[in-house]
Design a protein around this motif. Structure first.
Motif, PDB file in Angstrom:
ATOM      1  N   GLU A 173       0.832  -1.208   0.000  1.00  0.00           N
ATOM      2  CA  GLU A 173       0.000   0.000   0.000  1.00  0.00           C
ATOM      3  C   GLU A 173       0.866   1.257   0.000  1.00  0.00           C
ATOM      4  OE1 GLU A 173      -3.202   2.268   2.921  1.00  0.00           O
ATOM      5  OE2 GLU A 173      -2.774   0.124   3.213  1.00  0.00           O
ATOM      6  N   THR A 177       1.190   4.068  -3.055  1.00  0.00           N
ATOM      7  CA  THR A 177       0.861   5.476  -2.791  1.00  0.00           C
ATOM      8  C   THR A 177       1.958   6.408  -3.267  1.00  0.00           C
ATOM      9  OG1 THR A 177      -0.431   4.822  -0.850  1.00  0.00           O
ATOM     10  CG2 THR A 177       0.250   7.118  -0.973  1.00  0.00           C
ATOM     11  N   THR A 183      -1.303  10.165  -6.457  1.00  0.00           N
ATOM     12  CA  THR A 183      -1.063  10.456  -5.035  1.00  0.00           C
ATOM     13  C   THR A 183       0.399  10.727  -4.698  1.00  0.00           C
ATOM     14  OG1 THR A 183      -0.839   8.093  -4.600  1.00  0.00           O
ATOM     15  CG2 THR A 183      -3.042   9.076  -4.348  1.00  0.00           C
ATOM     16  N   TYR A 189      -0.988  11.508   1.765  1.00  0.00           N
ATOM     17  CA  TYR A 189      -1.288  10.107   1.446  1.00  0.00           C
ATOM     18  C   TYR A 189      -0.103   9.217   1.808  1.00  0.00           C
ATOM     19  CZ  TYR A 189      -5.609  11.219  -1.012  1.00  0.00           C
ATOM     20  OH  TYR A 189      -6.892  11.620  -1.308  1.00  0.00           O
ATOM     21  N   SER A 193       0.326   6.058   4.904  1.00  0.00           N
ATOM     22  CA  SER A 193       0.747   4.689   4.606  1.00  0.00           C
ATOM     23  C   SER A 193       2.051   4.340   5.332  1.00  0.00           C
ATOM     24  CB  SER A 193       0.926   4.523   3.093  1.00  0.00           C
ATOM     25  OG  SER A 193      -0.292   4.773   2.420  1.00  0.00           O
TER      26      SER A 193
END
Length: 430
Positions: A173, A177, A183, A189, A193
């Motif tokens: 993830e 990102t 992003t 963002y 993460s």
């Protein structure tokens, strides 16, 4: 023809001191000579200038007589002259008696009263320098480094490789990102993460590697969080680790604690910050210097001791956990206080007294309050002042003489009052 021999002041001094047995050994007549004793007092004053108040029992019994007499053993009563007793509670001794009894005095001065407190104890780890490696998500141990219990490790040294589905998901993830065109330019963002990886306790070095390679690793390398020794190793290759399972425990031993037990009576003289000398039984002759860091707020009910914590530098790692040590603590204040020698204090338990030398053969018992003891001296908190002279030798004899004279004085006064009362009650009868 009768001739007279006068026994001078020396024999009279013996008699006045209660040693009448020496005088009794002198015969009353020697080949036609009549023996008489000089009535000179111990101070050397002629007899015709001093007045005898009464005669006291030579054995110290509370018995007085207005006229010369002998006791049941044939010993002469000792005369008590005017001026030998004072109303201020002091007593007077002649120079001869002071010399015979060995009376010595010393001025009251300021001294550092400290006591060396010895306490046994053991070496313990600093609780603040112990780290635990545990998983925060379900994981599998893929590989363990050649590290065992007791091994010394350095910060950042690899310990094991872990595969965790939760870590891999969070890593994927995070990379998605920071590599997405949508992003990648939005910092918030990527920050969220990355925080998820940190919450799973992924090492910072592993996260930096992900950011550099832009690839999701299959396994994560876990490293030592600090320099120290491995106290516990539970990681085994291929094992499944549940959240919270302790896989490694590492402790930094460059600073350790000496936990010692001090007797309850000595705790009052110990304070935080006092220097302490510690000797390990494993290293005879070697000294470890430290300071009292904590006095535990509890008394051991069985041993009546209080636990102290002493911080010690252990740069060469010579001190090991649970090693026996002995601590020497200088208890008491390092500031000079008013103090007298131990031998000058008469302590009955309920009352403490010193004998003050007022000069000219006069001595006065004085009640005092005591403080700390140590080094052969005792602190005086109340009762005397600096430069007072206190008796350090033969003070028990002076105290006994003072009590005896007080008793005789009271007995004599009571006897006189009773005699006066009896005379007045007779109403002048013949």
């Amino acid at each position: 023809m009768t001739r007279a021999i006068v026994i001078g002041a020396a024999a009279a001094s013996f008699a006045a001191a209660g040693l009448a047995i020496f005088a009794d050994r002198l015969p009353s007549k020697l080949a036609g000579y009549t023996v008489s004793y000089a009535a000179a007092a111990e101070s050397g004053t002629p007899a015709n200038t001093r007045k005898i108040k009464y005669y006291r029992n030579p054995m110290g019994l509370p018995d007085t007589s207005p006229t010369p007499k002998k006791d049941s053993m044939g010993m002469d009563y000792i005369p008590v002259y005017e001026g030998e007793e004072t109303d201020d509670g002091s007593i007077r001794l002649s120079p001869g008696r002071i010399q015979r009894t060995g009376v010595k005095s010393e001025p009251v001065m300021l001294h550092i009263v400290s006591t060396l407190v010895r306490a046994p104890g053991t070496i313990q780890l600093d609780e603040r320098r112990v780290s635990v490696i545990a998983m925060r998500a379900e994981s599998y141990v893929q590989k363990v480094a050649d590290v065992t219990t007791g091994s010394r490790v350095t910060k950042g040294q690899p310990l094991m490789e872990i595969y965790s589905p939760a870590v891999s998901s969070a890593a994927a993830e995070y990379l998605a990102t920071i590599t997405s065109k949508t992003t990648a330019t939005i910092e918030s963002y990527g920050r969220g993460s990355r925080q998820r990886l940190m919450n799973l306790d992924v090492p910072e070095s592993a996260i930096a590697t992900m950011e550099k390679t832009k690839a999701v690793p299959i396994v994560i390398e876990w490293s030592a969080p600090r320099d120290g020794i491995v106290l516990e190793r539970n990681a085994i290759e291929g094992m499944r680790a549940q959240p919270g399972d302790v896989l490694f425990r590492v402790a930094d031993t460059s600073l350790v604690w000496a936990v010692v037990d001090v007797a309850e009576r000595d705790v009052g003289g110990v304070a935080v910050g006092q220097p302490v000398t510690v000797r390990a039984r494993s290293f005879p002759g070697r000294i470890f210097a430290g300071k009292v860091s904590v006095i535990y707020p509890q008394v051991n009910r069985e041993t009546r001791t209080v636990r102290l914590r002493i911080e010690l530098d252990n740069a060469d790692l010579a001190l090991l956990p649970d090693m026996y040590v002995d601590a020497d603590i200088e208890a008491g204040s390092q500031d000079p206080v008013l103090a007298v020698p131990d031998s000058s204090v008469l302590d009955t338990g309920n009352r403490q007294t010193v004998i003050i030398d007022k000069g000219g053969g006069r001595f006065e018992p004085r009640e005092v309050k005591l403080g700390h003891r140590g080094g052969g001296y005792v602190e005086i908190t109340q009762g005397i002042s600096e430069d007072d002279l206190v008796v350090t030798s033969a003070n028990f004899l002076i105290d006994a003489e003072s009590n005896l004279k007080a008793a005789l004085k009271g007995f004599s006064g009571a006897g006189s009052a009773q005699e006066t009362s009896s005379t007045s009650g007779m109403g002048g009868r013949p």
